[in-house]
Structure formats: structure tokens, C-alpha cells
Design a protein around this motif. Sequence first.
Motif, PDB file in Angstrom:
ATOM      1  N   LYS A  50      72.468 -23.629  44.950  1.00 59.83           N
ATOM      2  CA  LYS A  50      72.527 -24.922  45.645  1.00 59.83           C
ATOM      3  C   LYS A  50      73.826 -25.046  46.432  1.00 59.83           C
ATOM      4  CE  LYS A  50      71.595 -27.257  41.942  1.00 59.83           C
ATOM      5  NZ  LYS A  50      71.386 -28.332  40.964  1.00 59.83           N
ATOM      6  N   ALA A  51      74.920 -24.611  45.840  1.00 61.11           N
ATOM      7  CA  ALA A  51      76.214 -24.673  46.521  1.00 61.11           C
ATOM      8  C   ALA A  51      76.222 -23.780  47.762  1.00 61.11           C
ATOM      9  CB  ALA A  51      77.334 -24.271  45.569  1.00 61.11           C
ATOM     10  N   MET A  52      75.585 -22.621  47.665  1.00 55.81           N
ATOM     11  CA  MET A  52      75.501 -21.725  48.824  1.00 55.81           C
ATOM     12  C   MET A  52      74.736 -22.379  49.967  1.00 55.81           C
ATOM     13  SD  MET A  52      74.608 -18.015  47.259  1.00 55.81           S
ATOM     14  CE  MET A  52      75.666 -17.172  46.114  1.00 55.81           C
ATOM     15  N   ILE A  53      73.614 -22.987  49.635  1.00 56.20           N
ATOM     16  CA  ILE A  53      72.796 -23.630  50.660  1.00 56.20           C
ATOM     17  C   ILE A  53      73.561 -24.796  51.282  1.00 56.20           C
ATOM     18  CG2 ILE A  53      70.626 -24.809  51.171  1.00 56.20           C
ATOM     19  CD1 ILE A  53      69.388 -23.213  48.791  1.00 56.20           C
ATOM     20  N   ARG A  54      74.263 -25.561  50.456  1.00 58.78           N
ATOM     21  CA  ARG A  54      75.074 -26.669  50.987  1.00 58.78           C
ATOM     22  C   ARG A  54      76.169 -26.152  51.915  1.00 58.78           C
ATOM     23  NH1 ARG A  54      75.393 -29.621  45.367  1.00 58.78           N
ATOM     24  NH2 ARG A  54      73.568 -30.965  45.552  1.00 58.78           N
ATOM     25  N   ASP A  55      76.799 -25.051  51.516  1.00 59.89           N
ATOM     26  CA  ASP A  55      77.823 -24.445  52.380  1.00 59.89           C
ATOM     27  C   ASP A  55      77.227 -24.015  53.718  1.00 59.89           C
ATOM     28  OD1 ASP A  55      79.737 -24.788  50.422  1.00 59.89           O
ATOM     29  OD2 ASP A  55      79.763 -22.669  49.798  1.00 59.89           O
ATOM     30  N   ASP A  56      76.020 -23.450  53.661  1.00 59.61           N
ATOM     31  CA  ASP A  56      75.334 -23.041  54.894  1.00 59.61           C
ATOM     32  C   ASP A  56      75.059 -24.252  55.787  1.00 59.61           C
ATOM     33  OD1 ASP A  56      75.321 -20.400  54.064  1.00 59.61           O
ATOM     34  OD2 ASP A  56      73.214 -20.400  53.455  1.00 59.61           O
ATOM     35  N   ILE A  57      74.680 -25.367  55.179  1.00 63.06           N
ATOM     36  CA  ILE A  57      74.426 -26.596  55.948  1.00 63.06           C
ATOM     37  C   ILE A  57      75.707 -27.045  56.636  1.00 63.06           C
ATOM     38  CG2 ILE A  57      73.865 -29.062  55.757  1.00 63.06           C
ATOM     39  CD1 ILE A  57      71.967 -28.241  53.416  1.00 63.06           C
ATOM     40  N   ASP A  58      76.796 -27.073  55.877  1.00 63.41           N
ATOM     41  CA  ASP A  58      78.084 -27.481  56.455  1.00 63.41           C
ATOM     42  C   ASP A  58      78.519 -26.556  57.584  1.00 63.41           C
ATOM     43  OD1 ASP A  58      78.194 -29.589  54.659  1.00 63.41           O
ATOM     44  OD2 ASP A  58      79.518 -28.529  53.255  1.00 63.41           O
ATOM     45  N   ALA A  59      78.323 -25.252  57.394  1.00 62.32           N
ATOM     46  CA  ALA A  59      78.699 -24.287  58.426  1.00 62.32           C
ATOM     47  C   ALA A  59      77.854 -24.473  59.681  1.00 62.32           C
ATOM     48  CB  ALA A  59      78.563 -22.860  57.893  1.00 62.32           C
ATOM     49  N   ALA A  60      76.570 -24.722  59.504  1.00 61.79           N
ATOM     50  CA  ALA A  60      75.694 -24.933  60.659  1.00 61.79           C
ATOM     51  C   ALA A  60      76.103 -26.193  61.416  1.00 61.79           C
ATOM     52  CB  ALA A  60      74.238 -25.033  60.203  1.00 61.79           C
ATOM     53  N   LEU A  61      76.428 -27.247  60.694  1.00 63.29           N
ATOM     54  CA  LEU A  61      76.881 -28.478  61.351  1.00 63.29           C
ATOM     55  C   LEU A  61      78.196 -28.256  62.085  1.00 63.29           C
ATOM     56  CD1 LEU A  61      75.987 -31.127  58.635  1.00 63.29           C
ATOM     57  CD2 LEU A  61      74.894 -30.820  60.872  1.00 63.29           C
ATOM     58  N   ALA A  62      79.096 -27.482  61.490  1.00 60.65           N
ATOM     59  CA  ALA A  62      80.383 -27.194  62.131  1.00 60.65           C
ATOM     60  C   ALA A  62      80.203 -26.403  63.424  1.00 60.65           C
ATOM     61  CB  ALA A  62      81.288 -26.423  61.168  1.00 60.65           C
ATOM     62  N   ARG A  63      79.159 -25.573  63.463  1.00 64.49           N
ATOM     63  CA  ARG A  63      78.861 -24.802  64.682  1.00 64.49           C
ATOM     64  C   ARG A  63      78.044 -25.610  65.679  1.00 64.49           C
ATOM     65  NH1 ARG A  63      77.347 -20.988  60.658  1.00 64.49           N
ATOM     66  NH2 ARG A  63      75.172 -21.402  61.168  1.00 64.49           N
ATOM     67  N   GLU A  65      74.918 -26.567  65.147  1.00 59.67           N
ATOM     68  CA  GLU A  65      73.518 -26.145  65.038  1.00 59.67           C
ATOM     69  C   GLU A  65      72.757 -27.145  64.166  1.00 59.67           C
ATOM     70  OE1 GLU A  65      73.650 -22.166  63.534  1.00 59.67           O
ATOM     71  OE2 GLU A  65      74.606 -21.392  65.352  1.00 59.67           O
ATOM     72  N   ARG A  66      72.498 -28.305  64.736  1.00 56.86           N
ATOM     73  CA  ARG A  66      71.859 -29.396  63.995  1.00 56.86           C
ATOM     74  C   ARG A  66      70.456 -29.026  63.512  1.00 56.86           C
ATOM     75  NH1 ARG A  66      72.060 -34.764  62.929  1.00 56.86           N
ATOM     76  NH2 ARG A  66      70.165 -35.967  63.237  1.00 56.86           N
ATOM     77  N   THR A  67      69.698 -28.341  64.329  1.00 56.80           N
ATOM     78  CA  THR A  67      68.341 -27.953  63.938  1.00 56.80           C
ATOM     79  C   THR A  67      68.370 -27.009  62.742  1.00 56.80           C
ATOM     80  OG1 THR A  67      67.625 -28.190  66.225  1.00 56.80           O
ATOM     81  CG2 THR A  67      66.189 -26.944  64.763  1.00 56.80           C
ATOM     82  N   HIS A  68      69.274 -26.050  62.767  1.00 60.99           N
ATOM     83  CA  HIS A  68      69.399 -25.112  61.644  1.00 60.99           C
ATOM     84  C   HIS A  68      69.846 -25.854  60.383  1.00 60.99           C
ATOM     85  CE1 HIS A  68      69.802 -21.389  59.534  1.00 60.99           C
ATOM     86  NE2 HIS A  68      71.116 -21.493  59.418  1.00 60.99           N
ATOM     87  N   ALA A  69      70.768 -26.794  60.542  1.00 59.57           N
ATOM     88  CA  ALA A  69      71.231 -27.587  59.397  1.00 59.57           C
ATOM     89  C   ALA A  69      70.074 -28.385  58.788  1.00 59.57           C
ATOM     90  CB  ALA A  69      72.361 -28.512  59.814  1.00 59.57           C
ATOM     91  N   LEU A  70      69.234 -28.961  59.629  1.00 64.48           N
ATOM     92  CA  LEU A  70      68.076 -29.706  59.126  1.00 64.48           C
ATOM     93  C   LEU A  70      67.096 -28.791  58.394  1.00 64.48           C
ATOM     94  CD1 LEU A  70      67.420 -32.140  62.102  1.00 64.48           C
ATOM     95  CD2 LEU A  70      68.312 -32.717  59.838  1.00 64.48           C
ATOM     96  N   ALA A  71      66.898 -27.592  58.929  1.00 67.00           N
ATOM     97  CA  ALA A  71      66.020 -26.623  58.263  1.00 67.00           C
ATOM     98  C   ALA A  71      66.588 -26.239  56.897  1.00 67.00           C
ATOM     99  CB  ALA A  71      65.839 -25.385  59.135  1.00 67.00           C
ATOM    100  N   LEU A  72      67.904 -26.067  56.837  1.00 68.56           N
ATOM    101  CA  LEU A  72      68.539 -25.732  55.561  1.00 68.56           C
ATOM    102  C   LEU A  72      68.465 -26.892  54.571  1.00 68.56           C
ATOM    103  CD1 LEU A  72      71.609 -23.733  56.871  1.00 68.56           C
ATOM    104  CD2 LEU A  72      69.778 -22.839  55.413  1.00 68.56           C
ATOM    105  N   ARG A  73      68.510 -28.120  55.065  1.00 71.64           N
ATOM    106  CA  ARG A  73      68.346 -29.273  54.174  1.00 71.64           C
ATOM    107  C   ARG A  73      66.962 -29.260  53.538  1.00 71.64           C
ATOM    108  NH1 ARG A  73      71.231 -34.210  57.484  1.00 71.64           N
ATOM    109  NH2 ARG A  73      73.348 -33.559  56.977  1.00 71.64           N
ATOM    110  N   LEU A  74      65.977 -28.859  54.301  1.00 73.81           N
ATOM    111  CA  LEU A  74      64.629 -28.744  53.745  1.00 73.81           C
ATOM    112  C   LEU A  74      64.578 -27.632  52.697  1.00 73.81           C
ATOM    113  CD1 LEU A  74      61.698 -29.675  53.789  1.00 73.81           C
ATOM    114  CD2 LEU A  74      61.294 -28.063  55.653  1.00 73.81           C
ATOM    115  N   VAL A  75      65.253 -26.525  52.972  1.00 76.41           N
ATOM    116  CA  VAL A  75      65.328 -25.433  51.991  1.00 76.41           C
ATOM    117  C   VAL A  75      65.968 -25.947  50.705  1.00 76.41           C
ATOM    118  CG1 VAL A  75      66.368 -23.186  51.472  1.00 76.41           C
ATOM    119  CG2 VAL A  75      65.385 -23.606  53.736  1.00 76.41           C
TER     120      VAL A  75
END
Length: 101
Positions: A50-63, A65-75
Motif C-alpha cells: 500500500k505504501a508503494m502504491i501511495r508513493d507511486d501516486i505522489d510521484a505521478a502527481l509531482a510529475r 501525470e494526473r491521469t496516471h495518479a487516478l489510475a493508481l488510486r484505483l489500483v
Amino acid sequence: MLRLEDCLALCDLSEDEVLAIAEHEHIPEMAAVELGNYLVHSPDGERCIKAMIRDDIDAALARGERTHALALRLVLRNFVLEHPRCDERIRRELRALERRA
């Protein structure tokens, strides 16, 4: 020779969850299947994933990449719902994230 699809079938994670681990750890998908399978069966492993996925969401938002962040939130949402050791507190946090999105 085993293919990625074969290993995914033996793992207790979805392909998207494995891809999120691979993204977080910067490792090939096959290595992410092995790591994910190990983690999901260890005592604190689900929390680590869960922490890894959250980190990925934060990284996508920092870049940006809102669409990717939303996809990761679904994951993340699906991961929490599918794994029994996830507690209600986490489910409440996900519902709050969904309302904000």
C-alpha cells in the motif's frame, strides 16, 4: 519457460498491483511478481505494498501525470478491498480520496 502471465496466475496480486511495485522499485515486471508475492504473504507486506502504491501516486502527481495518479488510486482502492488484512481505517481514507477526486 514461465511467462509473466503464468507467474501472475500463481501470485495473489493483480497485474496492475505488480506493475505499481515494478514502478516503485524500478525493477522488471517478473522481479516485481516475485517481490509482490513475497510481500503479500508476509505479516506487514500488505502495508508495504500500500505504501508503494501511495508513493507511486505522489510521484505521478509531482510529475503532473494526473491521469496516471487516478489510475493508481484505483489500483490502491482495489488492493485494499481485495486483501483481508486491510483495516477499516484505510477504507475510510480511500473513500475520502475518492470524494476529493
